[in-house]
Design an enzyme around this catalytic site. Structure first.
Site, PDB file in Angstrom:
ATOM      1  N   GLU A 101       9.180  -4.883  12.262  1.00 22.75           N
ATOM      2  CA  GLU A 101       9.059  -5.442  10.349  1.00 22.75           C
ATOM      3  C   GLU A 101       9.395  -4.991   9.737  1.00 22.75           C
ATOM      4  OE1 GLU A 101       8.398  -8.449   9.601  1.00 22.75           O
ATOM      5  OE2 GLU A 101       6.883  -8.683   8.615  1.00 22.75           O
ATOM      6  N   ASP A 102      10.114  -5.563   8.216  1.00 24.53           N
ATOM      7  CA  ASP A 102      10.785  -4.859   7.508  1.00 24.53           C
ATOM      8  C   ASP A 102       9.358  -4.623   6.776  1.00 24.53           C
ATOM      9  OD1 ASP A 102       9.659  -6.582   6.324  1.00 24.53           O
ATOM     10  OD2 ASP A 102      11.184  -8.081   5.212  1.00 24.53           O
ATOM     11  N   ASP A 105       2.484  -5.573   3.563  1.00 29.22           N
ATOM     12  CA  ASP A 105       1.933  -5.818   2.495  1.00 29.22           C
ATOM     13  C   ASP A 105       0.443  -5.510   2.931  1.00 29.22           C
ATOM     14  OD1 ASP A 105       1.929  -5.791  -0.215  1.00 29.22           O
ATOM     15  OD2 ASP A 105       2.753  -7.658   0.222  1.00 29.22           O
ATOM     16  N   PHE A 159       8.176  -4.149  -6.164  1.00 28.77           N
ATOM     17  CA  PHE A 159       9.002  -5.237  -5.033  1.00 28.77           C
ATOM     18  C   PHE A 159      10.805  -4.814  -4.643  1.00 28.77           C
ATOM     19  CE2 PHE A 159      11.576  -9.398  -4.043  1.00 28.77           C
ATOM     20  CZ  PHE A 159      10.341  -9.695  -3.080  1.00 28.77           C
ATOM     21  N   ARG A 172      20.116  -8.833   1.387  1.00 24.15           N
ATOM     22  CA  ARG A 172      19.968  -8.625   2.323  1.00 24.15           C
ATOM     23  C   ARG A 172      20.623  -7.620   2.973  1.00 24.15           C
ATOM     24  NH1 ARG A 172      15.314 -11.603   4.456  1.00 24.15           N
ATOM     25  NH2 ARG A 172      15.585 -13.717   3.854  1.00 24.15           N
TER      26      ARG A 172
HETATM   27  P1  5GP Z   1       2.580  -9.311   4.510  1.00 26.36           P
HETATM   28  O1  5GP Z   1       1.699 -10.741   5.049  1.00 26.36           O
HETATM   29  O2  5GP Z   1       1.108  -8.054   5.026  1.00 26.36           O
HETATM   30  O3  5GP Z   1       1.567  -9.735   2.885  1.00 26.36           O
HETATM   31  O4  5GP Z   1       3.836  -9.491   3.669  1.00 26.36           O
HETATM   32  C1  5GP Z   1       4.569  -9.288   4.870  1.00 26.36           C
HETATM   33  C2  5GP Z   1       5.783  -9.598   4.140  1.00 26.36           C
HETATM   34  O5  5GP Z   1       6.555 -10.022   2.604  1.00 26.36           O
HETATM   35  C3  5GP Z   1       6.775  -9.309   4.442  1.00 26.36           C
HETATM   36  O6  5GP Z   1       7.148  -8.851   6.243  1.00 26.36           O
HETATM   37  C4  5GP Z   1       8.321  -9.744   3.622  1.00 26.36           C
HETATM   38  O7  5GP Z   1       9.039 -10.648   4.434  1.00 26.36           O
HETATM   39  C5  5GP Z   1       7.445 -10.006   2.649  1.00 26.36           C
HETATM   40  N1  5GP Z   1       7.190  -8.958   1.764  1.00 26.36           N
HETATM   41  C6  5GP Z   1       6.600  -8.070   1.448  1.00 26.36           C
HETATM   42  N2  5GP Z   1       6.895  -7.147   0.407  1.00 26.36           N
HETATM   43  C7  5GP Z   1       7.958  -7.348  -0.126  1.00 26.36           C
HETATM   44  C8  5GP Z   1       8.917  -7.000  -1.019  1.00 26.36           C
HETATM   45  O8  5GP Z   1       8.270  -6.139  -2.028  1.00 26.36           O
HETATM   46  N3  5GP Z   1      10.252  -6.916  -0.689  1.00 26.36           N
HETATM   47  C9  5GP Z   1      10.165  -7.984   0.200  1.00 26.36           C
HETATM   48  N4  5GP Z   1      11.641  -8.967  -0.158  1.00 26.36           N
HETATM   49  N5  5GP Z   1       9.252  -8.558   0.571  1.00 26.36           N
HETATM   50  C10 5GP Z   1       8.435  -8.655   0.912  1.00 26.36           C
HETATM   51 MG    MG Z   2      11.579 -12.847   1.876  1.00 20.82          MG
HETATM   52 MG    MG Z   3       8.390  -9.934   7.064  1.00 22.76          MG
END
Ligand code: 5GP
Ligand code: MG
Ligand code: MG
Length: 187
Positions: A101-102, A105, A159, A172
Site C-alpha cells: 500500500e502507498d 493514514d 497531504f 501519480r
Molecule cells: P486510511 O484508510 O489509512 O485513512 O487511508 C488510506 C488511503 O488514503 C491511502 O491508501 C491513500 O489512498 C489515501 N491517503 C491518505 N493520506 C494520503 C496522502 O497524504 N496523499 C494521498 N495522495 N493519498 C492519501
Molecule cells: Mg487517492
Molecule cells: Mg491507497
C-alpha cells in the site's frame, strides 16, 4: 523534469531516496519469505509504482495481483468507510499474502483489507507500506500469527502526492514524493 514538479511546494523524498529504501524493503522481504509461496497484493491505484519497483528487489518467485478498495470522501480526507471494490483474481487460500500500500493514514483501509484477506483463508497476511502517518491512526493495524509489517518512511502530517499517489487523479507519475502548493487545491 516533469511539468507537475512546478506544482510542488516541497519535495519530502527524492526519487533516489525512495529507490534506495524500496531496495532495502525488497531485501528484507526476500530474507523473511525465503522458502514460502507468496502473493504480493497491491492496492490500486496508489501502489502501482511501489509494487513495480519492490518486486524487482525481491529475489524470490512470487505472484502479483491488485485489489481496489473504495474509501468515499473528498480528495484529501478519507470518509471513515472502506469497501472492497475489485477483488483479486488469485485464490489466496493457504497463501502468504503481502499487501502493498502507498500510505497508511487512519488505518481504516488496511484494517478492512487485512480482515477481508484473512477471511479468504490466507495463511498469513503481511503489510508493506511506503509511508506511515503514525500520528493519524484511528484503527490499529492488527496482524495475526506470522504477519509482518514493513514501513518505508514515517510521513509527516501533510497531504502528499507522487510515486503513485494522486490528488484528483493527477501527479501519480512523479518519481518523487512531495507536498502541493496550496493554489493547486483551489483550482
Ligand atoms: P486510511 O484508510 O489509512 O485513512 O487511508 C488510506 C488511503 O488514503 C491511502 O491508501 C491513500 O489512498 C489515501 N491517503 C491518505 N493520506 C494520503 C496522502 O497524504 N496523499 C494521498 N495522495 N493519498 C492519501
Ligand atoms: Mg487517492
Ligand atoms: Mg491507497
Amino acid at each position: 523534469m516533469k511539468m507537475e514538479d512546478d506544482m510542488l511546494e516541497s519535495v519530502l523524498w527524492m526519487a533516489h531516496e525512495i529507490q534506495a529504501r524500496v531496495a532495502e524493503l525488497g531485501r528484507a522481504i526476500s530474507n523473511d519469505f525465503d522458502g514460502r509461496s507468496f502473493v504480493v497484493l497491491g492496492v490500486a491505484t496508489g501502489a502501482f509504482m511501489f509494487v513495480a519497483d519492490l518486486v524487482r528487489h525481491i529475489s524470490l518467485p512470487l505472484q502479483v495481483d491488485f485489489v481496489r478498495v473504495q474509501s468515499y470522501g473528498n480528495n484529501t480526507k478519507t470518509s471513515g468507510v472502506a469497501t472492497i471494490g475489485t477483488d483479486c483474481k488469485i485464490d489466496l487460500k493457504d497463501k502468504h499474502v503481502i499487501v502493498v500500500e502507498d500510505i497508511i493514514d487512519t488505518g481504516i483501509t488496511l484494517a478492512k483489507l487485512v480482515n477481508h484477506l484473512e477471511s479468504k483463508g490466507a495463511t498469513s497476511v503481511s503489510v508493506c507500506v511506503l509511508l506511515d502517518k503514525v500520528f493519524r491512526r484511528v484503527v490499529p493495524l492488527k496482524l495475526s500469527g506470522s504477519g509482518k509489517c514493513y514501513v518505508g518512511f514515517e510521513c509527516p502530517d501533510y497531504f502528499v502526492v507522487g510515486y503513485g499517489m494522486d490528488f484528483a487523479e493527477r501527479f501519480r507519475s512523479l518519481p518523487c514524493i512531495g507536498v502541493l502548493k496550496p493554489e493547486v487545491y483551489q483550482q
